[in-house]
Design an enzyme around this catalytic site. Structure first.
Site, PDB file in Angstrom:
ATOM      1  CE1 TYR A  47      -3.325   2.712   0.041  1.00 33.66           C
ATOM      2  CE2 TYR A  47      -3.990   2.006   2.226  1.00 33.66           C
ATOM      3  CZ  TYR A  47      -4.177   2.801   1.116  1.00 33.66           C
ATOM      4  OH  TYR A  47      -5.220   3.698   1.085  1.00 33.66           O
ATOM      5  CE  LYS A  92      -6.183   0.416  -0.859  1.00 31.68           C
ATOM      6  NZ  LYS A  92      -6.853  -0.049   0.381  1.00 31.68           N
TER       7      LYS A  92
END
EC number: 4.2.1.41
Length: 322
Positions: free
Chosen positions: A140, A165
């Site tokens: 992320y 992400k």
């Protein structure tokens, strides 16, 4: 599951269950089960527990294990279950091992605690977590963990890494990532209120996004996702006007509403989650709660919940193709 990793593409709408707390600030197991089951029944493409919407930063170890166990049990293989891991490196490694022991499919690696590190340090951090288990791993990227192309390319040498992400929103960097690394990774839009930006991410090769509103109006999440896939501009405009912009305007009123507003929306929709959040988050203020009630009423008047679930590929403007 490394042998099946080539088939582990991340696509569609990703659901992020909350961590419901009762009036004694304890994890509410019944409400948690209801939340996870609701998302599974709504046909979301994967479940991510103990992440941002799940107040990762405030969970005890026992609560973390309980949530992962319940998600894996309820899913029963119907949808992949990912966990959130992160914080200091020792804790992140322990959470990764717990995730594997409890039967999760993979984990989303959150930014390290507080530190603004050099690329070499970020590489070492992510590498240690990724290679600590055989589970699928997604990085992320956001806040204090922003990768260069060179760092991300090096990390793709680890077979466990399956996705990135993005929560930064620098589009030229995203273009460079996707054009250089292509199908080696799955690409996920993780911007706050991802429905706002997903139409811009989709042409770049981002085939998935995390949906906060799926916790309480998942049928609208699916309607929106299909409208993007079908390039239905008329429907997208109406969804933005009638649903997305009104909710986002409330979300922007206070820091931390990205989580608290999810719980408020769930409570308004009749899910027994309660609206409690743990500090430093604050609950939704009464006037904003009322605004959300009104926004959801207008949204449901225009886009009512279907009496029978629609198949993902059958959603069209205002009706199914059945």
């Amino acid at each position: 599951m490394a042998q099946n990793r080539q088939n582990r593409q991340i696509k569609g709408i990703l659901g992020f269950p909350v961590a419901p707390f009762n009036t004694h600030d304890q994890l509410d197991h019944a409400a948690l089960q209801e939340n996870i089951q609701f998302l599974l029944d709504s046909g979301l493409d994967a479940i991510y527990v103990c992440a941002g919407a799940g107040e990762f930063q405030s969970l005890t170890r026992v609560e973390y294990e309980t949530i992962v166990e319940m998600a894996v049990s309820l899913s029963g293989g119907k949808a992949p279950v990912f966990t959130g891991v992160g914080g200091n490196i020792a804790e992140a490694l322990e959470l990764a091992r717990i995730s594997q022991a409890k039967g999760a499919d993979g984990y989303l690696i959150l930014p390290p605690y507080l530190i603004n590190a050099e690329q070499a340090g970020l590489y070492d951090y992510f590498k240690a977590i990724i290679e600590s288990t055989e589970l699928d791993a997604i990085i992320y990227q956001r806040d204090n963990a922003v990768l260069s192309l060179g760092t991300l390319r090096r990390l793709t040498e680890l077979s466990q890494l399956i996705g990135l992400k993005d929560g930064v929103g620098t589009m030229e960097t995203n273009v460079e990532f996707v054009q250089t690394l292509g199908a080696r990774l799955s690409w996920v839009n993780g911007m706050p209120f991802a429905e706002l930006t997903y139409p811009a991410y989709r042409p770049l090769g981002f085939n998935a996004y995390s949906s906060a509103i799926s916790n309480y109006i998942p049928h609208i999440s699916r309607l929106f996702y299909c409208a993007v896939q079908q390039n239905n501009q008329e429907l997208l405009t109406e969804l933005y006007t009638e649903v997305i912009f009104p909710i986002n305007n409330i979300r922007k009123q206070r820091k931390g509403y990205a989580v608290a507003l999810i719980k408020a929306g769930m409570e308004i929709m009749g899910l027994s989650v309660g609206a409690r959040v743990r500090p430093p988050l604050i609950p939704v203020e009464p006037e904003h709660y009322k605004e959300l009630e009104q926004a959801l009423k207008r949204a449901l008047d225009r886009f009512p919940v279907q009496s029978t679930p629609l198949e993902k590929e059958e959603l069209h403007y205002g009706k199914s193709t059945r």
